[in-house]
Each structure stands twice: as structure tokens, then as C-alpha cells.
Write a protein that holds these residues in place. Structure first.
Motif, PDB file in Angstrom:
ATOM      1  N   LEU A  24     -83.768 -51.492  15.723  1.00 17.94           N
ATOM      2  CA  LEU A  24     -84.988 -50.581  16.009  1.00 17.94           C
ATOM      3  C   LEU A  24     -84.485 -49.138  15.852  1.00 17.94           C
ATOM      4  O   LEU A  24     -85.312 -48.497  15.263  1.00 17.94           O
ATOM      5  CB  LEU A  24     -85.678 -50.741  17.069  1.00 17.94           C
ATOM      6  CG  LEU A  24     -87.116 -49.883  17.261  1.00 17.94           C
ATOM      7  CD1 LEU A  24     -87.899 -50.398  15.877  1.00 17.94           C
ATOM      8  CD2 LEU A  24     -87.752 -50.305  18.462  1.00 17.94           C
ATOM      9  N   ARG A  25     -83.197 -48.841  16.190  1.00 12.71           N
ATOM     10  CA  ARG A  25     -82.563 -47.691  16.009  1.00 12.71           C
ATOM     11  C   ARG A  25     -82.660 -47.171  14.486  1.00 12.71           C
ATOM     12  O   ARG A  25     -82.750 -45.932  14.360  1.00 12.71           O
ATOM     13  CB  ARG A  25     -81.362 -47.520  16.579  1.00 12.71           C
ATOM     14  CG  ARG A  25     -80.385 -48.240  15.625  1.00 12.71           C
ATOM     15  CD  ARG A  25     -79.008 -48.091  16.302  1.00 12.71           C
ATOM     16  NE  ARG A  25     -78.807 -48.779  17.688  1.00 12.71           N
ATOM     17  CZ  ARG A  25     -77.547 -49.289  18.277  1.00 12.71           C
ATOM     18  NH1 ARG A  25     -76.432 -48.591  17.719  1.00 12.71           N
ATOM     19  NH2 ARG A  25     -77.491 -49.962  19.215  1.00 12.71           N
ATOM     20  N   ILE A  26     -82.566 -48.147  13.559  1.00 14.17           N
ATOM     21  CA  ILE A  26     -82.697 -47.872  12.020  1.00 14.17           C
ATOM     22  C   ILE A  26     -84.110 -46.963  11.947  1.00 14.17           C
ATOM     23  O   ILE A  26     -84.228 -46.032  11.290  1.00 14.17           O
ATOM     24  CB  ILE A  26     -82.541 -48.973  11.402  1.00 14.17           C
ATOM     25  CG1 ILE A  26     -81.286 -49.652  11.542  1.00 14.17           C
ATOM     26  CG2 ILE A  26     -82.804 -48.456   9.785  1.00 14.17           C
ATOM     27  CD1 ILE A  26     -81.035 -50.794  10.812  1.00 14.17           C
ATOM     28  N   GLY A  27     -85.209 -47.219  12.378  1.00 15.20           N
ATOM     29  CA  GLY A  27     -86.533 -46.936  12.302  1.00 15.20           C
ATOM     30  C   GLY A  27     -86.590 -45.559  12.955  1.00 15.20           C
ATOM     31  O   GLY A  27     -87.354 -44.712  12.351  1.00 15.20           O
ATOM     32  N   VAL A  28     -85.721 -45.485  14.001  1.00 12.85           N
ATOM     33  CA  VAL A  28     -85.941 -44.025  14.724  1.00 12.85           C
ATOM     34  C   VAL A  28     -84.986 -43.126  14.067  1.00 12.85           C
ATOM     35  O   VAL A  28     -85.474 -41.795  13.595  1.00 12.85           O
ATOM     36  CB  VAL A  28     -85.132 -44.251  16.104  1.00 12.85           C
ATOM     37  CG1 VAL A  28     -85.157 -42.883  16.955  1.00 12.85           C
ATOM     38  CG2 VAL A  28     -86.032 -45.125  17.116  1.00 12.85           C
ATOM     39  N   TYR A  29     -84.060 -43.549  13.456  1.00 14.84           N
ATOM     40  CA  TYR A  29     -83.218 -42.400  12.424  1.00 14.84           C
ATOM     41  C   TYR A  29     -84.171 -42.015  11.308  1.00 14.84           C
ATOM     42  O   TYR A  29     -84.207 -40.988  10.685  1.00 14.84           O
ATOM     43  CB  TYR A  29     -81.958 -43.159  12.034  1.00 14.84           C
ATOM     44  CG  TYR A  29     -81.047 -43.477  12.995  1.00 14.84           C
ATOM     45  CD1 TYR A  29     -80.961 -42.621  14.295  1.00 14.84           C
ATOM     46  CD2 TYR A  29     -79.985 -44.488  12.940  1.00 14.84           C
ATOM     47  CE1 TYR A  29     -79.958 -43.035  15.238  1.00 14.84           C
ATOM     48  CE2 TYR A  29     -79.053 -44.791  13.857  1.00 14.84           C
ATOM     49  CZ  TYR A  29     -78.994 -43.952  15.060  1.00 14.84           C
ATOM     50  OH  TYR A  29     -78.082 -44.305  15.930  1.00 14.84           O
ATOM     51  N   ILE A  34     -87.122 -38.163   7.827  1.00 13.49           N
ATOM     52  CA  ILE A  34     -88.385 -37.842   7.369  1.00 13.49           C
ATOM     53  C   ILE A  34     -89.176 -36.844   7.874  1.00 13.49           C
ATOM     54  O   ILE A  34     -89.636 -35.706   7.156  1.00 13.49           O
ATOM     55  CB  ILE A  34     -89.233 -39.084   6.928  1.00 13.49           C
ATOM     56  CG1 ILE A  34     -88.504 -40.258   6.221  1.00 13.49           C
ATOM     57  CG2 ILE A  34     -90.602 -38.706   6.397  1.00 13.49           C
ATOM     58  CD1 ILE A  34     -89.181 -41.589   6.110  1.00 13.49           C
ATOM     59  N   GLY A  35     -89.298 -36.821   9.313  1.00 13.53           N
ATOM     60  CA  GLY A  35     -89.901 -35.760   9.859  1.00 13.53           C
ATOM     61  C   GLY A  35     -89.318 -34.394   9.939  1.00 13.53           C
ATOM     62  O   GLY A  35     -90.140 -33.520   9.660  1.00 13.53           O
TER      63      GLY A  35
END
Length: 351
Positions: A24-29, A34-35
Motif C-alpha cells: 500500500l505504501r506505493i499508493g501513498v508515494y 501527484i499532490g
């Protein structure tokens, strides 16, 4: 410095995904990258507008941007409420079916507070300033929850898309069971089986001696184990029964995977590679669980009815928060600091 951080986050996401995309850390990175990239672009645009001949151009751009963002949030709230009502009509009033409705009402309630703030500010500036502080404090907490939600859902969609296109052949396809209708599979389970059959045929066409494991025990309200009904359905669809293995003792996703790996080992497949087939809203969490159990493989998602998806993904999101409860508890406590300070100040003023 800012763009270097964006590049570093993107690189971290890429390297982690290369090692194992079931994190899930991939989604966080990616969400952070992007943000921050979007903030950088908006900052650059603001700099250009501020340097233009018209000094009001930046103010108008900010006003329009805030208006569009607020309208988008209102539309999200209204759509969630409408979906929640549809869920109740089609699926009943079970607590899990109320998630979309509760979420939508919460979003609209927060938007209503912002409108109230604007109205009060017209006549009572001091009251409006105090209300603004409370809205911001609550917004910090909601912002963290929203960030995790975007990271989870966004990466879930990306992972499902990538696994569907580039997944390697496997030794066994595990189809997770679901509720039955008598001795027959439901439409939801039938969609999983169709996706599992597709994965089976695709893997075998690439030279693997792949088998399909029907995984599901017998619930208290079921007349046969789910695995039996699933195997019968596939056989009726023309799948060779010799390619089907049954796991008929599991009662949870974790048991589905553990017991299915045991079944595969009993047939000579030890330390094999698996494809776990479930519905699209559940595919990332199933893949994360596969990784946590030390099993090689990936998740594959079957399509879900559109009206069912919002409530289902909210349930998955709640489960993700719970599964990482220690880390989330710490971060939630930190995000609650502004709210706690306001509460302390309010209590002190009343004393």
C-alpha cells in the motif's frame, strides 16, 4: 527542492513496485507525488497570474478554483446519498449498506458548515473567525482520512489494471467464495468464476499446468459448501473437473488463502505462484493479504455492479484502516492536535 521531492517519491514508488507491487505504501508515494506536483503547478500558475497586468486576475482565479472544488465536493456528497438510498432499496438496511449514505451525509454536513461560516461572516466577523478555526481543525482530521482513501482507491485501480494486463502465469487460480442461492452461485460469485476461468485458460495457454481452486466453506445458512457449488457451476460451463481442486473449509479471506495453499501443496504444488480472484473492489486488499502471508502471486478482479461499488469500497477502506490500526492511530492522534487545542481553549474560557 519541491520538484526533486516529487521525483524522489515517484522513484520510491517505482522501485517498491518493481520489488513487489503488493504494498500500500506505493499508493501513498504516488498520491504524495501527484499532490505535490499539482501544488507546484498551481503555485507556478499563481506566480504568472500575480505578475500579469490585471491585479485581480489571481483573485478571480482563486475564487473560481475554490468554487469548482466546493461544487465538486457537494456533487460527491449528493451522489453518495443517492447511491446510499439505492443500496437500501436493492440490498436492504444492513449496516454495511448504509456506508455510502452516511458518508454522503457527512460530506454535505461539512459543506453546510462552510456555507454557514460564509453567512455568519457577513455580519459577525469574530464568530466567523472562531467557526473557521473549528472547521480547519476538523478539516485536518478529515484531510488525513481523505488522503488515505485516495491512496488506497487510486492504487487499487492502478494495481487491478496492471495485474490484469501483465500478470505472469500461475500454478493455481484461487477463486474466493461468496454467498449462495440454494445450491446455485449468485451473479456476484458467477462473475468471479468467469474471471477465474479466464485466468485459468490464459495461464494454461502460456505453458503452465495451472489448476483452479474453488475456495469457500459452508455457511450456517447454506445447504452445500460454496466450493462444491462453484465447481458444479464451472463444470456446467464446460471446465474439465480434473482441473478443479476444492477447498471447502474456509470462513474468511485469510483462511481461503491459507487453506488453498495447503490444497495446492497436497497436489504437489509447494511454494507455488497463485492468482487470487475476487471482485474488483476487494482485489488490492486480497493481494496485500497474499503478500502478508508470504505467498507469491497477484490479485485479479471481477466486475461489480456500479451501484454496489461505493459502499463496497468504503467497507474495504475501513478494513484497511483497521488492519494498519497502530500506524493510523498514531497519525490520527497527530491530526487531532489542532482540534484538541481548540477544545482545551474552549474549556479554559468556560472555567
Amino acid at each position: 527542492m519541491g520538484w526533486a521531492l516529487v521525483a524522489l517519491l515517484a522513484l520510491a514508488a517505482g522501485l517498491t513496485a518493481w520489488q513487489d507491487p503488493r504494498r500500500l505504501r506505493i499508493g501513498v508515494y504516488l498520491t504524495l507525488a501527484i499532490g505535490l506536483g499539482a501544488v507546484g503547478l498551481l503555485g507556478r500558475l499563481a506566480f504568472v497570474l500575480a505578475g500579469s497586468d490585471d491585479p485581480l486576475r489571481l483573485a478571480w482565479a482563486l475564487l473560481i478554483g475554490l468554487g469548482v472544488a466546493f461544487a465538486a465536493v457537494v456533487v460527491l456528497g449528493l451522489a453518495s446519498v443517492a447511491n446510499g438510498i439505492l443500496m437500501i432499496r436493492r440490498e436492504g438496511r444492513r449496516p454495511a449498506n448504509l456506508l455510502s449514505l452516511v458518508f454522503g451525509l457527512g460530506v454535505l454536513g461539512y459543506c453546510a458548515l462552510i456555507v454557514v461560516l460564509w453567512w455568519i461572516d457577513l455580519n459577525h466577523t469574530e464568530v466567523a473567525r472562531e467557526l473557521f478555526l473549528w472547521i480547519v481543525a476538523v478539516g485536518v482530521l478529515l484531510g488525513y482520512l481523505a488522503f488515505v482513501f485516495v491512496a488506497f482507491v487510486g492504487y487499487g485501480l492502478l494495481y487491478g489494471w496492471a495485474a490484469d494486463r501483465w500478470a505472469r502465469p500461475v500454478d493455481a487460480v484461487i477463486v474466493l467464495g461468496a454467498g449462495l442461492s440454494g445450491e446455485r452461485v449468485t451473479p456476484l460469485l458467477a462473475s468471479r468464476l468467469a474471471r477465474g476461468r479466464q485466468a485459468l485458460e490464459r495461464s494454461r495457454s502460456r505453458g503452465k499446468d495451472t489448476h483452479l481452486i474453488c475456495s469457500g466453506g459452508q455457511g450456517p445458512d447454506e445447504v452445500v459448501p460454496e466450493a462444491v457449488a462453484m465447481a458444479n457451476h464451472l463444470a456446467e460451463q464446460g471446465v474439465d473437473r480434473d482441473l478443479l481442486w476444492l477447498e471447502d473449509a474456509s470462513t474468511s479471506t485469510e483462511e481461503n488463502l491459507r487453506f488453498s495453499a495447503r490444497v495446492a501443496a497436497e497436489h504437489g504444488v509447494e511454494s507455488g505462484r497463485f492468482a487470487v480472484v475476487t471482485n474488483d473492489f476487494h482485489v488490492l486488499r486480497a493481494a496485500l493479504l497474499l503478500h502478508r502471508m508470504g505467498l507469491e502471486g497477484h490479485g485479479l478482479g471481477a466486475r461489480t455492479a456500479r451501484y454496489f461499488w461505493p459502499s463496497a469500497i468504503l467497507r474495504e477502506y475501513a478494513a484497511i484502516l483497521w488492519e494498519h490500526r497502530r500506524l493510523n492511530a498514531v497519525l490520527l492522534v497527530i491530526s487531532c492536535v489542532p482540534l484538541a487545542l481548540l477544545l482545551v481553549r474552549a474549556v479554559a474560557s468556560w472555567a
